[in-house]
Design a protein around this motif. Structure first.
Motif, PDB file in Angstrom:
ATOM      1  N   ASP A   1      28.751  32.535  34.018  1.00  0.00           N
ATOM      2  CA  ASP A   1      27.790  33.064  34.060  1.00  0.00           C
ATOM      3  C   ASP A   1      26.944  33.994  34.867  1.00  0.00           C
ATOM      4  N   ASP A   2      25.509  34.781  34.138  1.00  0.00           N
ATOM      5  CA  ASP A   2      24.878  35.893  34.272  1.00  0.00           C
ATOM      6  C   ASP A   2      25.999  36.963  34.308  1.00  0.00           C
ATOM      7  N   PHE A   3      26.597  36.996  33.057  1.00  0.00           N
ATOM      8  CA  PHE A   3      27.669  37.523  33.454  1.00  0.00           C
ATOM      9  C   PHE A   3      27.975  39.310  33.047  1.00  0.00           C
ATOM     10  N   ILE A   4      28.120  39.701  33.665  1.00  0.00           N
ATOM     11  CA  ILE A   4      28.190  41.871  33.967  1.00  0.00           C
ATOM     12  C   ILE A   4      29.499  42.204  33.837  1.00  0.00           C
ATOM     13  N   TYR A   5      29.897  42.515  32.656  1.00  0.00           N
ATOM     14  CA  TYR A   5      30.740  43.236  33.288  1.00  0.00           C
ATOM     15  C   TYR A   5      31.756  44.346  33.893  1.00  0.00           C
ATOM     16  N   ASP A   6      32.956  43.773  34.531  1.00  0.00           N
ATOM     17  CA  ASP A   6      33.523  44.638  34.890  1.00  0.00           C
ATOM     18  C   ASP A   6      35.319  44.665  35.314  1.00  0.00           C
ATOM     19  N   ASP A   7      35.850  45.934  35.036  1.00  0.00           N
ATOM     20  CA  ASP A   7      37.498  45.765  35.552  1.00  0.00           C
ATOM     21  C   ASP A   7      37.631  44.718  36.263  1.00  0.00           C
ATOM     22  N   ARG A   8      37.079  43.860  36.892  1.00  0.00           N
ATOM     23  CA  ARG A   8      37.882  43.614  38.040  1.00  0.00           C
ATOM     24  C   ARG A   8      38.195  41.692  37.666  1.00  0.00           C
ATOM     25  N   TYR A   9      36.592  42.105  36.886  1.00  0.00           N
ATOM     26  CA  TYR A   9      36.853  40.313  36.516  1.00  0.00           C
ATOM     27  C   TYR A   9      37.627  39.942  34.898  1.00  0.00           C
ATOM     28  N   MET A  10      38.848  40.767  34.473  1.00  0.00           N
ATOM     29  CA  MET A  10      39.153  40.865  33.241  1.00  0.00           C
ATOM     30  C   MET A  10      40.425  39.200  33.613  1.00  0.00           C
ATOM     31  N   GLU A  11      40.573  38.986  34.736  1.00  0.00           N
ATOM     32  CA  GLU A  11      41.306  37.268  35.057  1.00  0.00           C
ATOM     33  C   GLU A  11      40.280  36.547  34.116  1.00  0.00           C
ATOM     34  N   LEU A  12      39.305  36.833  35.172  1.00  0.00           N
ATOM     35  CA  LEU A  12      38.382  35.694  34.904  1.00  0.00           C
ATOM     36  C   LEU A  12      37.817  35.440  32.791  1.00  0.00           C
ATOM     37  N   VAL A  13      37.607  36.700  32.115  1.00  0.00           N
ATOM     38  CA  VAL A  13      37.368  36.781  31.095  1.00  0.00           C
ATOM     39  C   VAL A  13      38.619  35.919  30.248  1.00  0.00           C
ATOM     40  N   LYS A  14      39.329  36.703  30.396  1.00  0.00           N
ATOM     41  CA  LYS A  14      40.905  35.614  30.038  1.00  0.00           C
ATOM     42  C   LYS A  14      40.308  34.366  29.886  1.00  0.00           C
ATOM     43  N   LEU A  15      40.527  34.042  30.491  1.00  0.00           N
ATOM     44  CA  LEU A  15      40.503  32.405  30.099  1.00  0.00           C
ATOM     45  C   LEU A  15      38.977  31.743  30.244  1.00  0.00           C
ATOM     46  N   ALA A  16      37.579  33.058  29.916  1.00  0.00           N
ATOM     47  CA  ALA A  16      36.637  31.977  29.856  1.00  0.00           C
ATOM     48  C   ALA A  16      36.119  31.906  27.871  1.00  0.00           C
ATOM     49  N   ASP A  17      35.704  30.748  27.257  1.00  0.00           N
ATOM     50  CA  ASP A  17      35.472  30.437  26.670  1.00  0.00           C
ATOM     51  C   ASP A  17      33.988  30.921  25.871  1.00  0.00           C
ATOM     52  N   ILE A  18      33.438  31.062  27.086  1.00  0.00           N
ATOM     53  CA  ILE A  18      31.527  31.410  26.509  1.00  0.00           C
ATOM     54  C   ILE A  18      31.312  32.864  27.945  1.00  0.00           C
ATOM     55  N   ILE A  19      30.712  33.828  27.070  1.00  0.00           N
ATOM     56  CA  ILE A  19      29.952  34.360  28.601  1.00  0.00           C
ATOM     57  C   ILE A  19      28.513  34.385  28.085  1.00  0.00           C
ATOM     58  N   LYS A  20      28.082  34.012  29.075  1.00  0.00           N
ATOM     59  CA  LYS A  20      26.437  33.593  29.207  1.00  0.00           C
ATOM     60  C   LYS A  20      25.972  35.124  29.755  1.00  0.00           C
ATOM     61  N   VAL A  21      25.156  36.007  28.554  1.00  0.00           N
ATOM     62  CA  VAL A  21      24.684  36.796  29.744  1.00  0.00           C
ATOM     63  C   VAL A  21      22.390  36.796  29.730  1.00  0.00           C
ATOM     64  N   GLU A  22      22.060  37.423  30.547  1.00  0.00           N
ATOM     65  CA  GLU A  22      20.671  37.165  30.795  1.00  0.00           C
ATOM     66  C   GLU A  22      20.538  38.229  29.809  1.00  0.00           C
ATOM     67  N   PHE A  23      20.009  38.148  28.842  1.00  0.00           N
ATOM     68  CA  PHE A  23      19.950  39.065  27.888  1.00  0.00           C
ATOM     69  C   PHE A  23      18.594  40.148  27.861  1.00  0.00           C
ATOM     70  N   PRO A  24      17.902  39.620  27.984  1.00  0.00           N
ATOM     71  CA  PRO A  24      16.846  40.446  28.171  1.00  0.00           C
ATOM     72  C   PRO A  24      17.390  42.036  29.636  1.00  0.00           C
ATOM     73  N   ARG A  25      17.905  41.595  30.502  1.00  0.00           N
ATOM     74  CA  ARG A  25      18.201  42.263  31.685  1.00  0.00           C
ATOM     75  C   ARG A  25      19.432  43.158  30.758  1.00  0.00           C
ATOM     76  N   ALA A  26      20.461  43.109  30.381  1.00  0.00           N
ATOM     77  CA  ALA A  26      21.435  44.156  29.516  1.00  0.00           C
ATOM     78  C   ALA A  26      21.148  44.812  29.138  1.00  0.00           C
ATOM     79  N   SER A  27      21.818  46.287  28.764  1.00  0.00           N
ATOM     80  CA  SER A  27      21.162  47.505  28.794  1.00  0.00           C
ATOM     81  C   SER A  27      22.602  47.583  27.163  1.00  0.00           C
ATOM     82  N   ALA A  28      21.665  48.478  25.860  1.00  0.00           N
ATOM     83  CA  ALA A  28      21.827  48.472  24.594  1.00  0.00           C
ATOM     84  C   ALA A  28      23.961  48.746  25.050  1.00  0.00           C
TER      85      ALA A  28
END
Length: 406
Positions: A117-144
């Motif tokens: 939820d409300d995901f912003i990537y950081d290398d320390r979250y890679m183990e979570l990313v590998k387990l994820a089926d869906i990544i939710k992004v707060e679209f207007p706040r995320a940069s290009a």
């Protein structure tokens, strides 16, 4: 009688077809969140959605996206609910500790869909990313840069991207163009609040049940009797085991049968869940006392009728379900997993169950001619009926006195 609430916001795909709902805590009809303990909020959402309201009513067989706190994940709480319905949302505040990773891995093995939820990537979250089926992004706040980073990650690990807080057609079309798969936000719909009427509970009974279950040699009959004291718990356990999550071929119509099928571990688990969700809610003692009295009288009369005592107990226990839920009896009995004879009796039919229920009511109201006629029809002496009534009133008064003193 009390009201329960859950808010839901639709989640759609690129064709703007509904694929699920995010379920959100509410404690009133207004669409806003009153802050409270995160564990309690999630538990309330789950119990209200899956038991009080019913997952079929709230989600119509679509996925339910639900936030889980770190504590609930470590307790394996999502596993209490069916994997085919639940998307486990991992809050952005949760750190990827070894314990959390292990808990999520176990949920994945059990078939649960995992969303960050409300995901912003950081290398320390890679183990979570590998387990994820869906990544939710707060679209207007995320940069290009963040959008493209997440799109590359999603493609690499075969993850779906969900754009949150999409508020305009322009944002939706941009998200589609960038490669997002799912969408949620005010552009499609604000959260709508679903309301239902629930049955109040006697929380002190839960502790007694848990203590009995924890004994070296638990007594199923004793546990059944304890659960029978509480209309809410009886109702919810029967509704639970007959829900879609258990996929039983036949309906379960007695508490003892439900307890045996659930198993003591499951009964303890669900008793704890329902207990947590019921804390601090008002209790209508008058209605509950009358239900208890009728339940006990039905049980006592069943010996004279040579009928199943559990069915007559439930007949009395649920005889005021329309009053307690503030629904017509026709609607209330639809969710009760009882035999058609008991349902017909609750709706006023003159079968043996209906006659027994009318016998109880005639005693309560002092309608002696009706009482005499029904006693004769059922083949029970007036003296036996009166004795059953006196014992039932004494028992129900005793139970309510204990509850009010606790």
């Amino acid at each position: 009688m009390m009201e329960v609430f859950v808010a839901r916001q639709p989640i759609l795909d690129v064709s703007e077809q509904l694929i699920g709902y995010e379920l959100l805590y509410r404690n009133g009809q207004a669409d806003f969140f009153n802050h409270l303990d995160g564990d309690k909020a999630t538990i309330d959402v789950l119990v209200n959605s899956f038991i009080s309201i019913g997952v079929d009513n709230i989600a119509n067989k679509k996925k339910c996206f639900i936030n889980f706190t770190e504590n609930l994940l470590l307790q394996e709480f999502p596993a209490y609910f069916p994997a085919e319905y639940v998307v486990v949302e991992i809050l952005e505040t949760i750190q990827p500790t070894p314990e959390i990773i292990k808990a999520i891995q176990k949920l994945k093995e059990l078939g649960y869909t995992i969303a960050l939820d409300d995901f912003i990537y950081d290398d320390r979250y890679m183990e979570l990313v590998k387990l994820a089926d869906i990544i939710k992004v707060e679209f207007p706040r995320a940069s290009a840069e963040q959008h493209y980073k997440l799109i590359n990650i999603a493609r690499t690990f075969n993850i779906k991207l969900l754009a949150e807080k999409v508020e305009t057609r322009q944002e939706f079309e941009l998200a589609v163009k960038l490669g997002y798969d799912y969408f949620q936000g005010y552009f499609f719909s604000k959260p709508t609040v679903i309301k239902a009427t629930d049955i109040p509970s006697y929380s002190h009974v839960y502790l007694e049940i848990i203590q009995e279950i924890s004994k070296d040699t638990p007594d199923i009959d004793a546990i059944t009797r304890l659960i029978e004291r509480d209309l809410s718990l009886s109702y919810k356990l029967l509704k639970l085991i007959n829900s879609a999550g258990f996929q039983l071929r036949t309906k379960i119509t007695s508490l003892k049968q439900a307890i045996v099928l659930l198993g003591l571990k499951e009964v303890r688990k669900w008793t704890s869940i329902i207990s947590l969700s019921s804390m601090g809610k008002d209790v209508s003692f008058q209605a509950i006392e009358l239900c208890l009295s009728r339940a006990k009288m039905g049980e006592l009369l069943s010996f004279h009728l040579r009928k199943d005592q559990s069915e007559f107990f439930l007949l009395g226990m649920f005889s005021l379900i329309d009053t307690i839920l503030h629904r017509p009896m026709e609607d209330a009995v639809k969710v009760l997993p009882f035999s058609q004879d008991i349902k017909d009796a609750l709706l006023g039919s003159n079968n043996v169950y209906g006659d027994t229920l009318e016998l109880m009511k005639s005693l309560e109201n002092g309608e002696w001619d009706t009482f005499s006629t029904l006693s004769q029809k059922l083949g029970i002496s007036e003296e036996e009926s009166m004795n059953c009534y006196a014992k039932a009133v004494e028992w129900s008064t005793y139970i309510v006195d204990i509850v009010q003193a606790s």
